[in-house]
Design an enzyme around this catalytic site. Structure first.
Site, PDB file in Angstrom:
ATOM      1  N   HIS A  82       0.841  -1.190   0.000  1.00  0.00           N
ATOM      2  CA  HIS A  82       0.000   0.000   0.000  1.00  0.00           C
ATOM      3  C   HIS A  82       0.877   1.242   0.000  1.00  0.00           C
ATOM      4  CE1 HIS A  82      -3.407   2.614   0.874  1.00  0.00           C
ATOM      5  NE2 HIS A  82      -2.621   3.228   1.714  1.00  0.00           N
ATOM      6  N   ASP A 161     -15.422   2.339   7.851  1.00  0.00           N
ATOM      7  CA  ASP A 161     -14.370   3.278   7.487  1.00  0.00           C
ATOM      8  C   ASP A 161     -14.874   4.312   6.485  1.00  0.00           C
ATOM      9  OD1 ASP A 161     -11.587   4.305   7.160  1.00  0.00           O
ATOM     10  OD2 ASP A 161     -11.904   3.530   5.141  1.00  0.00           O
ATOM     11  N   ARG A 168     -15.136  12.438   9.256  1.00  0.00           N
ATOM     12  CA  ARG A 168     -13.919  13.116   9.727  1.00  0.00           C
ATOM     13  C   ARG A 168     -13.507  14.217   8.764  1.00  0.00           C
ATOM     14  NH1 ARG A 168     -10.218   8.439   9.200  1.00  0.00           N
ATOM     15  NH2 ARG A 168      -8.591   9.971   9.545  1.00  0.00           N
ATOM     16  N   SER A 183      -7.721   3.246   9.618  1.00  0.00           N
ATOM     17  CA  SER A 183      -8.479   3.327   8.368  1.00  0.00           C
ATOM     18  C   SER A 183      -7.751   2.577   7.239  1.00  0.00           C
ATOM     19  CB  SER A 183      -8.661   4.807   8.013  1.00  0.00           C
ATOM     20  OG  SER A 183      -9.046   4.984   6.676  1.00  0.00           O
ATOM     21  N   LYS A 187      -8.642  -1.527   5.544  1.00  0.00           N
ATOM     22  CA  LYS A 187      -8.927  -1.815   4.125  1.00  0.00           C
ATOM     23  C   LYS A 187      -8.015  -2.915   3.578  1.00  0.00           C
ATOM     24  CE  LYS A 187      -9.105   2.715   3.634  1.00  0.00           C
ATOM     25  NZ  LYS A 187      -9.459   4.121   3.429  1.00  0.00           N
TER      26      LYS A 187
HETATM   27  N1  URA Z   1      -6.387   7.647   3.785  1.00  0.00           N
HETATM   28  C1  URA Z   1      -7.217   6.736   4.303  1.00  0.00           C
HETATM   29  O1  URA Z   1      -7.473   5.709   3.697  1.00  0.00           O
HETATM   30  N2  URA Z   1      -7.760   6.959   5.510  1.00  0.00           N
HETATM   31  C2  URA Z   1      -7.511   8.062   6.221  1.00  0.00           C
HETATM   32  O2  URA Z   1      -8.025   8.191   7.323  1.00  0.00           O
HETATM   33  C3  URA Z   1      -6.652   9.023   5.672  1.00  0.00           C
HETATM   34  C4  URA Z   1      -6.099   8.783   4.433  1.00  0.00           C
END
Ligand code: URA
Ligand code: CA
Length: 433
Positions: A82, A161, A168, A183, A187
């Site tokens: 990632h 998320d 947020r 977060s 994923k």
């Molecule tokens: N990228 C994400 O996937 N989540 C966040 O909270 C911030 C950036």
């Protein structure tokens, strides 16, 4: 359990229990907990932070809020990579076939680009016929047969998320290390990763502008991963200027082919070898990072990695003859040069500004539903630290519009030439625990 008690507990600086975190995430996903209470808790977390156990619990609660991709039918350790996002970041296109050529299974779920950062799927779709809309079953079959496949985002992954991130975003609590780390990790884990390699970018083009912030985020994600049974490593790499030379979909695909042939830009090649070594070690195909690196270099030199790229493309319906004949890829009508206005050394090529310039040409989307132009983009002939003479071509704009004055102005503001300057450090840190 009451949400108000959880908010007050965090507000006063206490650690939440796993049950309290699950209560919040489940209730918020279902709609039982309203946005105002969720946003209040997110702000309390922003100020009071979370310890490692809380971060791990938050991550797993979000993983369990929706579908999980089951990759158990794929043999071997599934390592995912990632990147926190950048400009001209061509690494996945090179890494996927490269590590797969060493027998590491790469089952990659990828997204499309938005804003000034590109998406791997868009880049792959510049190959005629390439199809990422495949079933989960076909995806698994492709990885078992050929070790590498890419699928578009599918299913209802981490709905908690999605909802919390959007909240947020409009209530001022995006920039919490705990919330960002959980977060991102949720994923990756929901997408089926057994092990995770993270490329945390720092610099103007990145989410984390300073090295300190990037380091804190990297440590947070590595400890979440290791806490929830996923071996995780991270590197911190420079995103003050675009990575490699090409920015734009087909242009980056071509750059990936050159890199797989061993003729790619130095920085991209170095980043690929660094991240790739971590992937090979995590997949238990090598004992050490040094041994892994040697194997990767050998796979490039022997042509094995390039061969894997060809089969990867053809197995997903793409025309693999573009590998030997990249001129078949979409290309732009006009090539316009941006020239140095004086002698000196390039000291700045602001990554996000150049990313925006490339988006303005049509290489990226301003909104989710925009159509993109696969052939356009920018190629850097010079990079930060290079000397230039007045009139040298610093970069080439590949455009389908003849008039690019607006873009030339933007580039003019993003590029600085001074008397002295140096090449920035590409890899700041390697974090293994
Ligand atoms: N990228 C994400 O996937 N989540 C966040 O909270 C911030 C950036
Ligand atoms: Ca690039």
């Amino acid at each position: 359990m009451r949400m108000i008690d959880i908010i007050e507990k965090k507000r006063d600086g206490h650690a939440l229990t796993e049950e309290e975190i699950e209560f919040f995430i489940n209730g918020y996903t279902k709609g039982d907990i309203p946005d105002y209470q969720a946003s209040s808790l997110a702000m309390a977390i922003f100020f009071q932070d979370m310890n490692q156990e809380e971060r791990a619990a938050m991550t797993m609660a979000m993983v369990n809020s929706g579908d999980k991709i089951d990759l158990s039918q794929i043999k071997g350790v599934k390592v995912d990579k990632h990147s926190t996002g950048g400009v001209g970041d061509t690494t996945t296109l090179v890494l996927a076939p490269l590590v797969a050529s060493l027998g590491v299974p790469v089952a990659k779920m990828s997204g499309r680009g938005l804003g000034h950062t590109g998406g791997t799927i868009d880049k792959l779709e510049s190959v005629n016929g390439f199809n990422v809309e495949i079933s989960e079953q076909d995806f698994i079959k492709l990885v078992n047969e050929n070790k590498v496949a890419v699928i578009g985002q599918s299913g209802n992954l981490t709905p908690a998320d999605k909802k919390l991130y959007a909240l947020r975003d409009v209530t001022g609590s995006v920039n919490s290390i705990s919330l960002i780390a959980s977060s991102i990790m949720s994923k990756k884990i929901a997408a089926g990763a057994d092990a995770i390699v993270l490329d945390v970018k720092t610099g103007s083009g990145a989410f984390m502008k300073t090295l300190e912030e990037a380091e804190a985020l990297a440590h947070a994600m590595v400890s979440i991963g290791n806490n929830v049974g996923r071996n995780t490593m991270a590197i911190i790499s420079d995103m003050s200027q675009p990575l490699g030379r090409a920015i734009g979909n087909a242009l980056e695909l071509k750059e990936a082919i050159e890199t797989l042939k061993g003729q790619g830009p130095k920085d991209l090649t170095e980043l690929v070898l660094t991240l790739g070594s971590q992937m090979v070690v995590l997949a238990q195909k090598a004992q050490s990072l040094e041994e892994a690196r040697q194997m990767l270099e050998e796979a490039i030199q022997s042509g094995k990695a390039l061969e894997k790229f060809k089969t990867f493309i053809s197995h997903q319906g793409g025309d693999s003859s573009i590998v030997d004949d990249p001129d078949k890829l979409p290309h732009a009508k006009y090539q316009i040069h941006f020239q140095a206005k004086k002698d000196g050394v390039i000291t700045k090529m602001i990554a996000n500004e150049i990313g925006v310039a490339s988006m303005m040409l049509g290489a990226g989307r301003q909104t989710k539903d925009d159509k993109i132009d696969l052939g356009v983009g920018i190629v850097l002939n010079k990079k930060v630290g290079d000397s230039v003479k007045e009139g040298d071509n610093i970069l080439t704009i590949h455009s389908n519009k003849e008039n690019v004055n607006e873009i030339l102005d933007k580039l003019d503001e993003s590029i600085t030439i001074e008397e002295k300057g140096e090449t920035p450090t590409l890899i700041h840190k390697i974090i293994t625990e």
